[in-house]
Scaffold this motif. Structure first.
Motif, mmCIF file in Angstrom:
data_model
loop_
_atom_site.group_PDB
_atom_site.id
_atom_site.type_symbol
_atom_site.label_atom_id
_atom_site.label_comp_id
_atom_site.label_asym_id
_atom_site.label_seq_id
_atom_site.Cartn_x
_atom_site.Cartn_y
_atom_site.Cartn_z
ATOM 1 N N SER A 338 0.749 -1.203 0.193
ATOM 2 C CA SER A 338 -0.010 -0.011 0.094
ATOM 3 C C SER A 338 0.751 1.367 0.023
ATOM 4 O O SER A 338 0.399 2.539 0.023
ATOM 5 C CB SER A 338 -0.939 -0.022 1.328
ATOM 6 O OG SER A 338 -1.798 -0.984 1.290
ATOM 7 N N SER A 339 2.110 1.031 -0.097
ATOM 8 C CA SER A 339 3.020 2.279 0.231
ATOM 9 C C SER A 339 3.304 3.147 -1.071
ATOM 10 O O SER A 339 2.775 2.703 -2.137
ATOM 11 C CB SER A 339 4.472 1.872 0.550
ATOM 12 O OG SER A 339 5.264 1.238 -0.666
ATOM 13 N N LEU A 340 3.601 4.522 -0.897
ATOM 14 C CA LEU A 340 3.705 5.643 -1.811
ATOM 15 C C LEU A 340 5.065 4.814 -2.710
ATOM 16 O O LEU A 340 4.798 5.187 -4.014
ATOM 17 C CB LEU A 340 4.011 6.898 -1.354
ATOM 18 C CG LEU A 340 3.957 7.907 -2.239
ATOM 19 C CD1 LEU A 340 2.501 7.911 -3.167
ATOM 20 C CD2 LEU A 340 4.140 9.446 -1.549
ATOM 21 N N GLU A 341 5.980 4.279 -2.039
ATOM 22 C CA GLU A 341 7.168 4.050 -2.928
ATOM 23 C C GLU A 341 6.668 2.884 -3.761
ATOM 24 O O GLU A 341 7.283 2.980 -5.081
ATOM 25 C CB GLU A 341 8.226 3.364 -1.934
ATOM 26 C CG GLU A 341 8.946 4.289 -0.960
ATOM 27 C CD GLU A 341 8.273 4.580 0.382
ATOM 28 O OE1 GLU A 341 8.606 5.368 1.104
ATOM 29 O OE2 GLU A 341 7.145 4.061 0.352
ATOM 30 N N ASN A 342 5.991 1.860 -3.625
ATOM 31 C CA ASN A 342 5.357 0.786 -4.362
ATOM 32 C C ASN A 342 4.547 1.442 -5.611
ATOM 33 O O ASN A 342 4.968 1.235 -6.695
ATOM 34 C CB ASN A 342 4.719 -0.160 -3.598
ATOM 35 C CG ASN A 342 4.189 -1.448 -4.376
ATOM 36 O OD1 ASN A 342 3.428 -1.272 -5.342
ATOM 37 N ND2 ASN A 342 4.520 -2.354 -3.937
ATOM 38 N N ALA A 343 3.527 2.449 -5.169
ATOM 39 C CA ALA A 343 2.764 3.009 -5.973
ATOM 40 C C ALA A 343 3.552 3.728 -7.168
ATOM 41 O O ALA A 343 3.234 3.820 -8.362
ATOM 42 C CB ALA A 343 1.889 4.031 -5.493
ATOM 43 N N GLU A 344 4.696 4.389 -6.652
ATOM 44 C CA GLU A 344 5.577 5.197 -7.595
ATOM 45 C C GLU A 344 6.195 3.960 -8.554
ATOM 46 O O GLU A 344 6.158 4.379 -9.837
ATOM 47 C CB GLU A 344 6.634 5.875 -6.965
ATOM 48 C CG GLU A 344 7.432 6.455 -7.720
ATOM 49 C CD GLU A 344 8.532 7.456 -7.097
ATOM 50 O OE1 GLU A 344 9.552 7.993 -7.779
ATOM 51 O OE2 GLU A 344 8.497 7.402 -5.705
ATOM 52 N N MET A 345 6.676 3.137 -8.104
ATOM 53 C CA MET A 345 7.186 1.969 -9.203
ATOM 54 C C MET A 345 6.120 1.527 -10.036
ATOM 55 O O MET A 345 6.342 1.509 -11.386
ATOM 56 C CB MET A 345 7.889 0.863 -8.320
ATOM 57 C CG MET A 345 8.655 -0.292 -9.099
ATOM 58 S SD MET A 345 10.159 0.662 -9.942
ATOM 59 C CE MET A 345 11.115 0.787 -8.525
ATOM 60 N N VAL A 346 4.827 1.280 -9.319
ATOM 61 C CA VAL A 346 4.003 0.750 -10.277
ATOM 62 C C VAL A 346 3.678 1.687 -11.433
ATOM 63 O O VAL A 346 3.632 1.490 -12.681
ATOM 64 C CB VAL A 346 2.648 0.426 -9.583
ATOM 65 C CG1 VAL A 346 1.471 0.054 -10.351
ATOM 66 C CG2 VAL A 346 2.955 -0.833 -8.467
#
Length: 370
Positions: A338-346
């Protein structure tokens, strides 16, 4: 000096008491938009105690009346704009169930006012939108979470633990994802959902965005934030008479050093599917759905079925997690689902996939994101 110590002790006790009260109270949320099919998730969540819906933003009066009646909510908390809703209800956080294109405007309004935001997957309609949203969240120190249905699958969590904590299958070599169903129109999505889901501007594409994001999200988590070195994608329009503006089928290949990921996202599957296969140097793990699994750690022993336990309370639904983050200061692990870092990579992966499908070639990560 004694007086100062007494004041400090009393202050800490008061703060601790206030925190306990806050933890026991539901998170006051505003729902921004009712046009996303997943909005039923939060409207039905009123039966639980982790959130309180204090306001809803939906200018479509017919839609608002239909859903508030269905879930026993009052039209008195429905507003035409986010400005009106926030002014009247003062939410601590908002859950965005509008189009993906409108996520940016939601964050533009909420971030400067210190209102935390959770959006439905994916984070943004494009990498350009994502960059601005990320910058706003960091500048104004708000939490910006992205909700994926698969985050709450016990099978995926068990797979992660087996891979990273138990080294059960050795080094990951190949990951495959099958995500989708037989089409949003075919499964009976509401017209308000279909209008933007099948619009290339409001959704950023079709099946690639809608279902390609799941595999990118879980891969980023399993790879602990490592970026691929290349992205290759192809898309097709198998049903142009139904989806004339967007692709209804997409295949994304992510190349990592020593690992390959294949994400198959489609509105053409003959069934609802969100599964994952992880093949390691010594074995494999197959997550067939949210709980059923097949695991092989040694070919001589063979594979065996397994059942994953549901995720523990507080981590078993998006709104419980949102409350933990806002009220309890819980920190999501870097590159967590759910993290922002993950969302950025996605967002970067989906952007590269779209460019690859448009240009008909493999996209080098370093060239796109130097």
């Amino acid at each position: 000096m004694k007086h100062l110590l007494l004041i400090l002790v009393l202050g800490l006790q008061t703060f601790g008491f206030a925190q306990k009260i806050k933890k026991s109270q539901p998170l006051r949320v505003g729902v921004v938009g009712l046009v996303h099919g997943h909005v039923h998730w939060i409207l039905n969540n009123e039966k639980k105690s982790n959130i309180e819906i204090v306001g809803i933003v939906e200018p479509n009066e017919e839609l608002a009346k239909r859903l508030t009646k269905q879930y026993g909510l009052s039209m008195d908390i429905v507003f035409d704009s986010i400005e009106e809703m926030v002014k009247e209800t003062q939410p601590e956080a908002v859950n965005a169930f509008n189009s993906t294109f409108d996520h940016l405007e939601t964050v533009r309004f909420c971030a400067p006012r210190g209102i935390h935001v959770m959006v439905e997957k994916p984070l943004a309609v494009s990498w350009e939108h994502a960059k601005e949203m990320i910058a706003l969240a960091k500048k104004h120190n708000i939490h910006l979470l992205t909700n994926y249905e698969t985050t709450w699958y016990g099978s995926n969590q068990k797979a992660y633990d087996l891979i990273h904590n138990d080294n059960a299958i050795g080094t990951m070599r190949k990951l495959t994802f099958h995500t989708g169903h037989f089409g949003p129109k075919e499964i009976g999505c509401d017209k308000e959902f279909l209008e933007w889901l099948t619009d290339p501007k409001l959704n950023g594409g079709g099946a690639l965005m809608d279902f390609g994001c799941y595999g990118a999200n879980i891969t980023t988590w399993l790879m602990k934030g490592e970026a691929p070195i290349a992205v290759t994608a192809t898309v097709q329009q198998m049903k142009p008479e139904i989806y004339p503006k967007v692709e209804d089928d997409a295949t994304i290949i992510l190349t990592y050093p020593g690992t390959e990921v294949v994400i198959q996202a489609s509105w053409n599957w003959p069934h609802h599917v969100k599964d994952m296969e992880v093949f390691g140097a010594n074995g494999y793990i197959k997550c067939l759905n949210s709980s059923d699994m097949m695991i092989m750690t040694n070919e001589k022993v063979g594979s065996s079925p397994a059942m994953a336990s549901p995720r523990e309370p507080g981590f078993n639904d998006p709104f419980a997690l949102f409350k933990k983050v806002v009220h309890e200061g819980y920190e999501i692990e870097k590159y967590g689902l759910s993290s922002l870092e993950n969302a950025e990579m996605v967002s970067k992966i989906l952007n590269a996939a779209k460019k690859s499908s448009e240009q008909g070639k493999t996209i080098s990560w370093e060239e796109l994101y130097p």
